[in-house]
Design a protein around this motif. Structure first.
Motif, PDB file in Angstrom:
ATOM      1  N   ARG A 199       8.470   3.090  67.622  1.00 19.95           N
ATOM      2  CA  ARG A 199       7.418   3.253  66.619  1.00 19.95           C
ATOM      3  C   ARG A 199       7.137   4.750  66.448  1.00 19.95           C
ATOM      4  NH1 ARG A 199       3.811  -1.105  65.852  1.00 19.95           N
ATOM      5  NH2 ARG A 199       2.010   0.278  65.937  1.00 19.95           N
ATOM      6  N   VAL A 200       7.155   5.210  65.195  1.00 14.42           N
ATOM      7  CA  VAL A 200       7.092   6.641  64.927  1.00 14.42           C
ATOM      8  C   VAL A 200       6.014   6.935  63.889  1.00 14.42           C
ATOM      9  CG1 VAL A 200       8.423   8.693  64.287  1.00 14.42           C
ATOM     10  CG2 VAL A 200       9.594   6.740  65.339  1.00 14.42           C
ATOM     11  N   HIS A 201       5.095   7.858  64.232  1.00 18.39           N
ATOM     12  CA  HIS A 201       4.156   8.415  63.259  1.00 18.39           C
ATOM     13  C   HIS A 201       4.774   9.690  62.675  1.00 18.39           C
ATOM     14  CE1 HIS A 201       1.256   5.621  64.636  1.00 18.39           C
ATOM     15  NE2 HIS A 201       0.689   6.330  65.595  1.00 18.39           N
ATOM     16  N   ALA A 243      -5.715   9.296  62.534  1.00 12.50           N
ATOM     17  CA  ALA A 243      -4.968   8.042  62.373  1.00 12.50           C
ATOM     18  C   ALA A 243      -3.947   7.867  63.482  1.00 12.50           C
ATOM     19  CB  ALA A 243      -4.281   8.024  61.009  1.00 12.50           C
ATOM     20  N   PHE A 244      -3.246   8.947  63.831  1.00 18.41           N
ATOM     21  CA  PHE A 244      -2.212   8.864  64.859  1.00 18.41           C
ATOM     22  C   PHE A 244      -2.797   8.560  66.235  1.00 18.41           C
ATOM     23  CE2 PHE A 244       0.499  12.125  62.297  1.00 18.41           C
ATOM     24  CZ  PHE A 244       0.792  11.141  61.365  1.00 18.41           C
ATOM     25  N   ALA A 272       1.970   4.312  69.064  1.00 20.48           N
ATOM     26  CA  ALA A 272       3.329   4.686  68.654  1.00 20.48           C
ATOM     27  C   ALA A 272       4.011   5.336  69.840  1.00 20.48           C
ATOM     28  CB  ALA A 272       3.303   5.636  67.458  1.00 20.48           C
ATOM     29  N   ASP A 273       5.316   5.519  69.715  1.00 17.36           N
ATOM     30  CA  ASP A 273       6.094   6.134  70.789  1.00 17.36           C
ATOM     31  C   ASP A 273       6.239   7.643  70.611  1.00 17.36           C
ATOM     32  OD1 ASP A 273       7.022   3.649  72.255  1.00 17.36           O
ATOM     33  OD2 ASP A 273       7.751   3.204  70.234  1.00 17.36           O
ATOM     34  N   VAL A 274       6.255   8.101  69.349  1.00 22.16           N
ATOM     35  CA  VAL A 274       6.484   9.522  69.055  1.00 22.16           C
ATOM     36  C   VAL A 274       5.703   9.892  67.804  1.00 22.16           C
ATOM     37  CG1 VAL A 274       8.210  11.291  68.471  1.00 22.16           C
ATOM     38  CG2 VAL A 274       8.823   9.452  70.057  1.00 22.16           C
TER      39      VAL A 274
END
Length: 433
Positions: A69-71, A126-127, A132-134
């Motif tokens: 999962r990536v932001h 938001a992040f 997420a992972d990264v």
């Protein structure tokens, strides 16, 4: 109309300047919101003049191909602001964006803050709230005083190619520009550096990394027959050419691969291959294959779009134009071209001009800082493209080139490249659906 649009409009009025480089206002707002920048997944922070967005696109594609999962935070957007914030693989939805912006607006309390600063804080908020992972974080302008430079301990920092751009803010020399970009280096945090064509920039980046105590790790991305080889201390792999067009994308992919070496996640070689093949990044040597602008072209014509606007972008496009000329010498290259007044048309067009048969110039719609179509046409002729004329808009430019074709001016089906500005590229993507 987007729910976020009224808030975005209000946020643009909080500071008299569009750009005012400082971190004080960002730190103040982050503190008011409980320091979300301290609660992020591992961060890849990328600065540079050219190739930042492509490098992040490669990283996202490979990480997501590995099931992670990536932001992602990038700028500017092309069509809608929402493109700047991607949460765990999906563009932020309108309701969430509006809520975040209103929360930041309230916490800011009407104090002066630039639009980019407050929207960057909204992205970080938001992040911090979505697992997420990264996190992939792209600087907006510069590095040292960029609003994204608030993460004390990213997992890795990266610098892409340094070129002349934003001189009024970053300096008139490559040394000065590189020094500003190098402001993202952090003590003990690995640094990945694009192999700079400029010795001046390369020396500056190496010296600033040493001063910051940021270890620089070597790597290489070398073209091979039909692909490239990536080598670093942790990975050696032969790969096909990446999914983004242009020889320069091999090195951008190399920067992304080198960043993977320093992330606390596993991306195996199979995921690397899947990601590099599937990568997408609009308006970077993008061939448009559908839509009304394409449908209106004569049979056999091609339409390409690129948002590059400085000397390095012109060099990259010239390399691609030379390849096109070698592969299809009978196909003329035609430009539709517009630029902001803060850019230098001759620096961009100089390398590209020898390969161009004709050009039509436009003002960028809705941009007060756009050069006029007439001034751009004059600069284009000064670069040696004699058949250059102003047009009212992109559609009119294409019609003018089609009329020239009907007069027998071109030897074969043409290739049209729309270029000169990401803002122009965004207009084209919106018009073309």
């Amino acid at each position: 109309m987007s729910l976020a649009d009224p808030v975005l409009d209000r946020l643009k009025s909080l500071h008299p300047k569009v750009i005012d480089l400082s971190l004080d206002r960002v730190h103040r707002l982050l503190a008011a919101l409980g320091h979300p920048e301290r609660r992020l997944p591992p961060v890849v922070h990328v600065a540079g003049t050219n190739g930042k967005g492509s490098t992040l696109a490669f990283l996202r594609a490979m990480l997501e191909a590995a099931g992670l999962r990536v932001h992602v935070y990038t700028s500017p957007h092309l069509v809608r602001f929402h493109e700047r914030i991607r949460l765990a693989g999906t563009l932020i939805d309108d309701d969430r964006l509006a809520d975040l912006l209103e929360e930041c607006e309230a916490a800011n309390g009407g104090a002066p803050i630039t639009f980019f600063e407050v929207t960057t804080v909204a992205a970080l908020l938001a992040f911090a709230r979505e697992p997420a992972d990264v996190v992939l974080l792209e600087t907006g302008l510069g590095g040292r005083l960029d609003a994204t430079n608030v993460v004390d301990r990213p997992a890795v920092t990266a610098i892409t190619r340094i070129s002349y751009d934003h001189r009024q803010f970053l300096g008139d020399t490559l040394e000065a520009i590189a020094g500003e970009k190098a402001g993202i280096f952090k003590p003990g945090v690995p640094a990945v550096i694009f192999p700079q064509p400029s010795e001046e920039a390369a020396r500056t980046l190496a010296a600033r990394a040493e001063m910051a105590g940021a270890p620089v790790h070597g790597w290489s991305a070398t073209p091979t027959d039909g692909g490239f080889r990536f080598e670093s201390a942790r990975r050696r792999i032969d790969l096909p050419l990446p999914g983004l067009a242009g020889a320069h994308q091999v090195v951008n992919a190399g920067v992304a691969l080198a960043c993977l070496d320093h992330l606390p996640v596993v991306v195996d070689d199979a995921a690397v291959r899947r990601g590099l093949a599937a990568v997408e990044w609009p308006a970077r040597l993008q061939r448009l294959t559908r839509g009304p602008l394409v449908a209106g072209l004569p049979a056999g014509w091609e339409l390409w779009l690129d948002g590059g606007h400085n000397d390095s972008a012109g060099e990259v496009l010239a390399v691609q134009a030379a390849r096109w000329a070698q592969e299809e010498p009978e196909r003329p290259l035609l430009l539709v071209y517009g630029m902001l007044s803060s850019k230098e048309p001759r620096e961009f067009l100089g390398p590209l001009a020898p390969f161009v048969t004709a050009a039509r110039t436009v003002a960028i719609p809705g941009e007060e800082a756009s050069l006029t179509a007439e001034d751009t046409a004059a600069a284009t002729r000064a670069c040696g493209i004699a058949d250059s004329a102003a047009a009212a808009d992109v559609g009119g430019a294409l019609e003018s080139l089609k009329r020239q074709d009907l007069k027998g001016r071109f030897d074969g089906p043409a290739r049209v490249l729309i270029c000169g500005s990401l803002y122009l590229a965004g207009t084209v993507l919106a018009e073309n659906g």
